[in-house]
Write an enzyme that holds these catalytic residues in place. Structure first.
Site, PDB file in Angstrom:
ATOM      1  N   ALA A 504      16.706 -55.051 -61.990  1.00  0.00           N
ATOM      2  CA  ALA A 504      15.978 -53.966 -61.321  1.00  0.00           C
ATOM      3  C   ALA A 504      16.181 -54.072 -59.816  1.00  0.00           C
ATOM      4  CB  ALA A 504      14.493 -54.030 -61.656  1.00  0.00           C
ATOM      5  N   LYS A 578       8.663 -65.602 -51.046  1.00  0.00           N
ATOM      6  CA  LYS A 578       7.684 -66.593 -50.582  1.00  0.00           C
ATOM      7  C   LYS A 578       6.242 -66.103 -50.654  1.00  0.00           C
ATOM      8  CE  LYS A 578      10.113 -67.068 -46.723  1.00  0.00           C
ATOM      9  NZ  LYS A 578      11.505 -66.820 -47.077  1.00  0.00           N
ATOM     10  N   ALA A 610      15.996 -72.495 -48.211  1.00  0.00           N
ATOM     11  CA  ALA A 610      17.045 -71.819 -49.015  1.00  0.00           C
ATOM     12  C   ALA A 610      17.535 -72.751 -50.127  1.00  0.00           C
ATOM     13  CB  ALA A 610      18.181 -71.351 -48.113  1.00  0.00           C
ATOM     14  N   GLU A 666      14.799 -62.046 -42.226  1.00  0.00           N
ATOM     15  CA  GLU A 666      14.088 -61.205 -43.182  1.00  0.00           C
ATOM     16  C   GLU A 666      14.412 -59.741 -42.842  1.00  0.00           C
ATOM     17  OE1 GLU A 666      12.209 -62.117 -45.749  1.00  0.00           O
ATOM     18  OE2 GLU A 666      12.264 -64.272 -45.357  1.00  0.00           O
ATOM     19  N   ASP A 677       7.119 -66.358 -41.058  1.00  0.00           N
ATOM     20  CA  ASP A 677       7.920 -66.961 -42.124  1.00  0.00           C
ATOM     21  C   ASP A 677       7.808 -68.484 -42.091  1.00  0.00           C
ATOM     22  OD1 ASP A 677       9.859 -66.573 -44.292  1.00  0.00           O
ATOM     23  OD2 ASP A 677      11.251 -67.621 -42.955  1.00  0.00           O
ATOM     24  N   LYS A 681       6.192 -71.240 -44.837  1.00  0.00           N
ATOM     25  CA  LYS A 681       6.943 -72.374 -45.366  1.00  0.00           C
ATOM     26  C   LYS A 681       6.184 -73.686 -45.196  1.00  0.00           C
ATOM     27  CE  LYS A 681      11.487 -70.233 -44.704  1.00  0.00           C
ATOM     28  NZ  LYS A 681      12.743 -70.234 -43.918  1.00  0.00           N
TER      29      LYS A 681
END
Length: 813
Positions: A504, A578, A610, A666, A677, A681
């Protein structure tokens, strides 16, 4: 003497009948009996005609007309024109009689079991007579046997019991007195002593052949059908089902009882008593070896012979404290069921005697409820026994094998395999012979259950994984390329076959249970239906495929918000996204709990670093008993790329745009440059280390002017250009001090923070180039010198490889 039986598909039309004739020709030098079923599908049509007539629906005539035409066409195709008249006349005569019977049913508005048997007997009678007409046409000596004169039964119409003493004598006398070598007989059909036509139950042609073989002490019984023998599982459900070369009589009976339709269950008993070998072979591939059913020593053979199932089952549960220590409850239960001729398929009783469960056909459930509640009316009214509980929409799945009794752990492996795929077991039964282990499961899970067990016990070549991928952008495209590239490697070295059953993106969704072509997926996606997230999830759940894995390669909050629905259905989740793990702690914890409760992997290695093994390394430390004291990290490949490439000689905004164009940021670069971000993390790492941390608990010292966060992404770039002096000043200040700028995340003593720092030349972070990430774990074991994980922390290829690695972990290989 040899007995051959040919099923409905084997005689479905004239072309197939020619194949039957060719097979029979191979045995022209020995005495043979050929038992014939009705032309394929005819019995169902005859039942339909009788039922329509009983309902006073005149369309029964159309059904009979179509059947008559089919039989006449078959005879015309099979026989020379000059020799057709006698056979065609006989067929017409039979249909005239059939029409009269159905007309009587129509007038009476009633179809008795006796009349029903009479109607459906015409199928076998006509097919065998058409074959006899062919042999007459080619002048080959033969004798047509009317089984109504040879097989004598009681008057239990629909499933008549055979009088073997009389039947054996009649068959022996008739065949031994005849000079013919070739005998043709209709299967399924018999008669009472009074001459009333009876039938031997659906599939009764097999039984007819076995009765002949036992009576004549045949050298072999051959059951010719449309498959290459008995299979380890239903090939319609399990593409990799294997033909069973050899199987014992007892195992064959168990498999046939539990739904293996290749052979009719009562068939085995007559030939087993006489130790007559039975071959199950394929009319359309006569050269195939088939399956041999014979007496096999108990010390030989495979541990598991096959997996089968019975569907449309209801589970009856009789419970109550008044049952404990009181004899006779089981007897009364079974007497009540027997009084209504309700067959019990499976029985299980708790050791406390507080409850007893039996499985029956769903069609009998209402009748069973009524008769059992009536039998225990007094106990129910006194509160000693609860009213009978009836659960529908169930199936019985069974492992069959003579050798199970000498191999411990089979049942454990069976239930572990079912449980790992979220298949709940409602009841369990194992016979004292230990030849069969049966479990009652939901009908919705039976196909998946058969596949799971077949993979566990028979498919040693590879394990099947079914992927559903959402997010087909840069990283998603790279993942698909890697999956296609590594397909053979995974099969050869990890015994793993990965099939993408669904995809999808934001526009379309596509499902192909047999697998999407990974070399042509973009074109196939064009044929998909419009994407709707709820529909995508519902379809994944409804397909109920074994070893299913949902792969999220988006940055979409809505997608992250449906993980719990999948994990609760034992569907593993691999998340590049995330958002779920950085959502409120309650949702993060819910996902972890669901993963454990439903034995569904929840893997998100690519959330941090990653493709770097950051989360995996942290988890290994904790599982081995270590404790984290602090974490220091550069976790943004984007920010590291930016500050490694910005030296004041070209605009800061231009360097950021380069990072975005090369796929490091991003979709909205502000998530990277604003620190959001990185906050996510470090929070994920802190949570994995055992800290209940929320986003608002993290201190973020932002280096971006506030105006950069207003408006669109284009506005963001414009604002950065306006503030170039600010960025140049940041760079110059660090350079003057002999330092580099790094956006650092840290966690210690329950607190986390992120922000731009000056990194001196002696620091581990100083020589961090390109888009690399670095994480320093200081733990009880690594107190003086930290454990360092370092490498490329951004980019489509490495991120895709990290997702790929999680997919392989989800396979549990």
């Amino acid at each position: 003497m040899r007995v051959l039986k040919f099923g409905g598909t084997s005689v479905a039309n004239a072309a197939n009948i020619q194949k039957v004739i060719a097979i029979a020709e191979q045995f022209k030098n020995e005495k043979i009996v050929v038992v014939i079923s009705a032309l394929g599908g005819v019995t169902d049509e005859l039942i339909k005609a009788g039922s329509l007539a009983a309902e006073k629906d005149e369309s029964y005539k159309e059904v009979l007309e179509a059947l008559e035409k089919r039989h006449l066409d078959t005879a015309k195709t099979l026989l020379p024109v000059t020799l057709q008249s006698s056979c065609l006349s006989k067929v017409k005569q039979q249909f005239n009689e059939l029409d009269e019977i159905c007309e009587g049913v129509y007038r009476l508005n009633e179809l008795s079991l006796r009349t029903r048997d009479r109607i459906i007997s015409f199928g076998e009678l006509m097919s065998s007579q058409i074959l006899a007409a062919y042999y007459a046409a080619i002048q080959q000596p033969h004798e047509w046997l009317d089984t109504r004169q040879l097989i004598t039964t009681n008057n239990h119409f629909g499933f008549a019991a055979v009088d073997f003493a009389l039947t054996n004598r009649q068959i022996q006398e008739r065949v031994k007195q005849s000079p013919a070598n070739l005998f043709l007989a209709p299967g399924f059909v018999a008669a009472t002593k009074e001459g009333h036509t009876t039938t031997l139950g659906r599939g009764g042609s097999d039984y007819t052949a076995a009765i002949f073989a036992a009576a004549l002490q045949a050298n072999a019984l051959e059951i010719w059908t449309d498959v290459n023998g008995m299979m380890t599982a239903d090939p319609r459900w399990v593409p990799n089902a294997k033909t069973i070369d050899q199987i014992s009589y007892q195992e064959a009976m168990e498999l046939s009882h539990f739904g293996a339709k290749v052979i009719y269950p009562p068939t085995i008993q007559p030939v087993m008593n006489k130790k007559i070998p039975v071959w199950v072979k394929n009319t359309f591939q006569p050269q195939a070896a088939g399956t041999l059913i014979e007496n096999i020593p108990s010390s030989e053979g495979e541990i598991i012979r096959g997996i089968s199932s019975i569907n449309h089952i209801a589970l009856l549960s009789l419970e109550g404290s008044g049952m404990i220590g009181i004899p006779g409850f089981s007897k009364r239960l079974f007497e009540a069921l027997a009084s209504e001729e309700i067959n019990v398929i499976l029985i299980t009783q708790s050791s406390s005697e507080h409850s007893i469960c039996v499985a029956i056909n769903t069609a009998d459930a209402d009748k069973a409820k009524k008769v059992v509640d009536a039998a225990f009316e007094t106990e129910i009214s006194n509160g000693k026994v609860d009213p009978l509980k009836v659960e529908r929409n169930l199936s019985v799945i069974a492992l069959v094998g003579d050798q199970m009794k000498s191999h411990p752990g089979i049942s454990g492996k069976m239930f572990a395999s079912l449980g790992s795929n979220g298949i709940n077991v409602r009841a369990i039964a194992q016979g004292s012979s230990e030849r069969n282990i049966s479990a009652v499961i939901s009908y919705a899970d039976v196909k998946k259950g058969v596949n799971v067990l077949h993979e566990s016990f028979f498919e040693f070549d590879y394990k099947q994984l079914n992927l559903f991928i959402t997010g087909l952008g840069n990283v998603g495209g790279k993942l698909i390329s890697q999956l296609a590239q590594q397909k053979k490697y995974l099969q050869q070295h990890l015994k793993l076959n990965i099939r993408v059953a669904g995809m999808a993106n934001s526009k379309n969704m596509l499902f192909k249970e047999e697998g999407i072509d990974l070399h042509n997926w973009k074109e196939e996606m064009q044929t998909g239906e419009p994407m709707q997230l709820d529909a995508f999830v519902d379809t994944i759940v409804s397909k109920n495929l074994h070893n299913a894995v949902f792969v999220d390669i988006t940055a979409n909050a809505d997608v992250a918000g449906i993980y719990h629905k999948l994990l609760a259905k034992s569907i593993a989740v691999v998340a590049c996204n995330k958002i779920a793990c950085s959502s409120p702690y309650a949702y993060y914890q819910q996902l972890k709990s669901l993963s454990a409760e439903y034995n569904a992997q929840f893997l998100f290695e690519t959330n941090v670093g990653a493709g770097l093994p950051v989360i995996g390394t942290l988890n290994d430390l904790l599982r081995s008993g270590d404790r984290v004291n602090s974490i220091q990290a550069v976790l943004s490949g984007t920010l590291n790329f930016v500050f490694n490439n910005y030296d004041g000689t070209r605009p800061f905004a231009e360097v950021v745009k380069q990072a975005q164009d090369e796929g490091y940021t991003e979709p909205d670069p502000r998530l990277d440059l604003g620190g959001t971000d990185v906050m996510r993390k470090i929070m994920i790492l802190a949570r994995e280390a055992g800290e209940q941390l929320e986003m608002e608990d993290i201190t973020n010292t932002s280096f971006l002017p506030a105006s950069c966060f207003d408006g669109s992404v284009d506005d963001f770039y414009n604002e950065m250009a306006k503030h170039e002096a600010h960025f140049k000043a940041l760079y110059n200040e660090a350079a003057t001090a002999g330092c580099k700028l790094k956006f650092v995340a840290s966690y210690a003593d329950g607190k986390a923070q992120v922000g731009l720092q000056h990194i001196p030349a002696a620091h581990d972070f100083y020589h961090l180039y390109g888009k690399d990430n670095i994480v320093l774990f200081r733990t009880q074991r690594y107190a003086e010198q930290p454990l360092v994980v370092k490498g490329a922390g951004a980019g489509a290829d490495v991120t895709a490889s990290g997702v790929f690695a999680d997919i392989i972990r989800a396979a549990k290989v």
